[in-house]
Design an enzyme around this catalytic site. Structure first.
Site, short mmCIF file in Angstrom:
data_model
loop_
_atom_site.label_atom_id
_atom_site.label_comp_id
_atom_site.label_asym_id
_atom_site.label_seq_id
_atom_site.Cartn_x
_atom_site.Cartn_y
_atom_site.Cartn_z
N HIS A 141 0.84 -1.20 0.00
CA HIS A 141 0.00 0.00 0.00
C HIS A 141 0.88 1.25 0.00
O HIS A 141 0.37 2.37 0.05
CB HIS A 141 -0.87 0.05 1.26
CG HIS A 141 -2.03 -0.91 1.27
ND1 HIS A 141 -2.78 -1.20 0.16
CD2 HIS A 141 -2.59 -1.62 2.29
CE1 HIS A 141 -3.75 -2.05 0.49
NE2 HIS A 141 -3.65 -2.32 1.77
N TYR A 227 -10.52 -0.14 -10.77
CA TYR A 227 -11.47 -1.17 -10.31
C TYR A 227 -12.66 -1.24 -11.26
O TYR A 227 -13.10 -2.33 -11.67
CB TYR A 227 -11.91 -0.77 -8.91
CG TYR A 227 -12.84 -1.71 -8.17
CD1 TYR A 227 -12.33 -2.64 -7.26
CD2 TYR A 227 -14.23 -1.64 -8.33
CE1 TYR A 227 -13.19 -3.47 -6.54
CE2 TYR A 227 -15.08 -2.47 -7.62
CZ TYR A 227 -14.56 -3.38 -6.74
OH TYR A 227 -15.40 -4.21 -6.03
N GLY A 298 -18.48 -5.41 -3.00
CA GLY A 298 -17.73 -5.57 -4.24
C GLY A 298 -18.45 -4.99 -5.44
O GLY A 298 -18.44 -5.58 -6.51
P1 PAP Z 1 -7.31 -3.77 1.59
O1 PAP Z 1 -7.14 -2.42 1.01
O2 PAP Z 1 -7.68 -3.73 3.03
O3 PAP Z 1 -6.14 -4.65 1.34
P2 PAP Z 1 -9.24 -4.26 -0.52
O4 PAP Z 1 -9.37 -5.62 -1.10
O5 PAP Z 1 -8.57 -3.23 -1.33
O6 PAP Z 1 -8.57 -4.45 0.90
O7 PAP Z 1 -10.66 -3.69 -0.16
C1 PAP Z 1 -11.80 -4.44 0.00
C2 PAP Z 1 -12.81 -4.01 -1.06
O8 PAP Z 1 -12.63 -4.82 -2.22
C3 PAP Z 1 -14.22 -4.25 -0.60
O9 PAP Z 1 -15.02 -3.29 -1.29
P3 PAP Z 1 -16.48 -2.85 -0.76
O10 PAP Z 1 -16.32 -2.46 0.67
O11 PAP Z 1 -16.87 -1.68 -1.62
O12 PAP Z 1 -17.39 -4.00 -0.96
C4 PAP Z 1 -14.46 -5.66 -1.09
O13 PAP Z 1 -15.82 -6.02 -1.13
C5 PAP Z 1 -13.84 -5.57 -2.46
N1 PAP Z 1 -13.50 -6.89 -3.01
C6 PAP Z 1 -12.89 -7.92 -2.39
N2 PAP Z 1 -12.75 -8.96 -3.22
C7 PAP Z 1 -13.30 -8.59 -4.39
C8 PAP Z 1 -13.49 -9.26 -5.65
N3 PAP Z 1 -13.10 -10.51 -5.85
N4 PAP Z 1 -14.08 -8.57 -6.66
C9 PAP Z 1 -14.50 -7.31 -6.48
N5 PAP Z 1 -14.37 -6.62 -5.31
C10 PAP Z 1 -13.77 -7.26 -4.28
#
Ligand code: PAP
Length: 330
Positions: A141, A227, A298
């Protein structure tokens, strides 16, 4: 180039490693400008805000991480899709090793198969990354200027993923309240702070811009993704990622629908429904992190359910102003 899969169970922790310079870093950090408002006060270092423990880890990583020219680094602002990017890239680079029906991602959280450079494993073993064979798939990060690549004259490949700041903000709000039990941050207050650039690893626009500029200057080394673009055509992005990572899909793989299978395995619905991601835990020295915190909705545009049109307009105008002239838009 053959990536070596990680067999050892990796876990995340914000606990700094036992390191000779650790005490020195703690003293240094204690003298930095501090501001309250998030679940923990943040400190300002080189124009970015950090949680003190994470900054300590970053400083240790800057001392210990030895970049290799064939490293691939997955870089993100938090909550911009790190988990997804890790899953996609891990699956692409290891596709000759694993079948889709018996894949590590069916039993391990994507965050654990690609280790962070600056966030150490449970034992605080900062040598773990150095012990991995080449080529390594790593994540961070950290802002680009914090990664000791240029200084050590290496030229790793970097994939950067960003996201509409409105959705990243909402995701951060949920994450922060879940991560710190009992924490209930006022959405309006932290929205104001986010708009000021005061947020973990913020200002987010500087984070975006550092990688964006590098991707303009060295597109063969830095790939910049959004994204929203992965959401709109995931198979296309998977193909582009494979090309960038030096492992393009063969015609037979393309004809056999392998890119689409990668997309399916790493899809939010697939991963979020797995037992490991519903009930699994990561343990640090003084906290437990549920794998489920990385899966919420997501979706693109979930901000409409949480912030007003007026707030959205305000953040959009700030983003426009900060990114003006760069060519990067949302
Ligand atoms: P981090 O920054 O803490 O490492 P990160 O994966 O960037 O985590 O953030 C989580 C977000 O990615 C969540 O978004 P939301 O709160 O808007 O829902 C999570 O749902 C989303 N996410 C995790 N896995 C996926 C996936 N396979 N496809 C799309 N979005 C995803």
């Amino acid at each position: 180039m053959a990536f070596v899969p990680i067999d050892k169970e990796e876990s995340l922790t914000e606990i700094p490693p036992e390191h000779a310079s650790s005490k020195c870093h703690t003293n240094f950090i204690s003298k930095l400008p501090t501001r309250e408002g998030w679940s923990q006060p943040l400190v300002l270092y080189k124009d970015y805000w950090f949680r003190p423990q994470l900054l300590e880890n970053i400083l240790v990583a800057q001392d210990t991480y030895m970049p290799r020219s064939n490293d691939v680094i997955l870089a993100t602002q938090p909550k911009c899709g790190t988990t997804w990017l890790k899953a996609l890239c891990f699956t692409i680079v290891n596709r000759s090793q694993y079948s889709f029906s018996n894949h590590p991602l069916l039993t391990r959280n994507p965050q654990h198969v690609v280790p962070f450079i600056e966030i150490r494993n449970e034992g605080g073993d900062h040598n773990y990354i150095e012990s991995l064979p080449s080529p390594r798939l790593l994540s961070t990060h950290m802002p680009l200027s914090f990664i000791p690549i240029e200084t050590k004259n290496q030229s790793c490949r970097i994939v950067y993923l960003c996201r509409d700041p409105k959705d990243a903000f909402v995701s951060r709000w949920y994450f922060e309240n879940k991560l710190f039990n009992g924490c209930s941050l006022d959405l309006g207050k932290i929205f104001d702070m986010f708009c000021e650039g005061f947020s973990p690893y913020g200002p987010f626009w500087n984070h975006f811009l550092e990688y964006w500029k590098a991707s303009m200057e060295r597109p063969e080394k830095v790939m910049f993704l959004k994204y929203e673009d992965i959401k709109s055509d995931p198979a296309l992005v998977v193909r582009k990622l494979a090309d960038f990572l030096g492992m393009p899909f063969t015609k037979a793989e393309d004809d056999g629908g392998i890119p689409e299978q990668v997309v399916k395995l790493c899809d939010f619905e697939t991963l979020a429904s797995l037992q490991v991601n519903q009930t699994g835990l990561v343990r640090g020295k003084n906290y437990e992190l549920h794998n489920s915190v990385f899966f919420r909705k997501g979706r693109v545009g979930d901000w409409v359910n949480h912030i007003s049109e007026e707030m959205a307009g305000r953040l959009d105008r700030i983003v426009q102003e900060k990114l003006i002239g760069s060519g990067l838009t949302f």
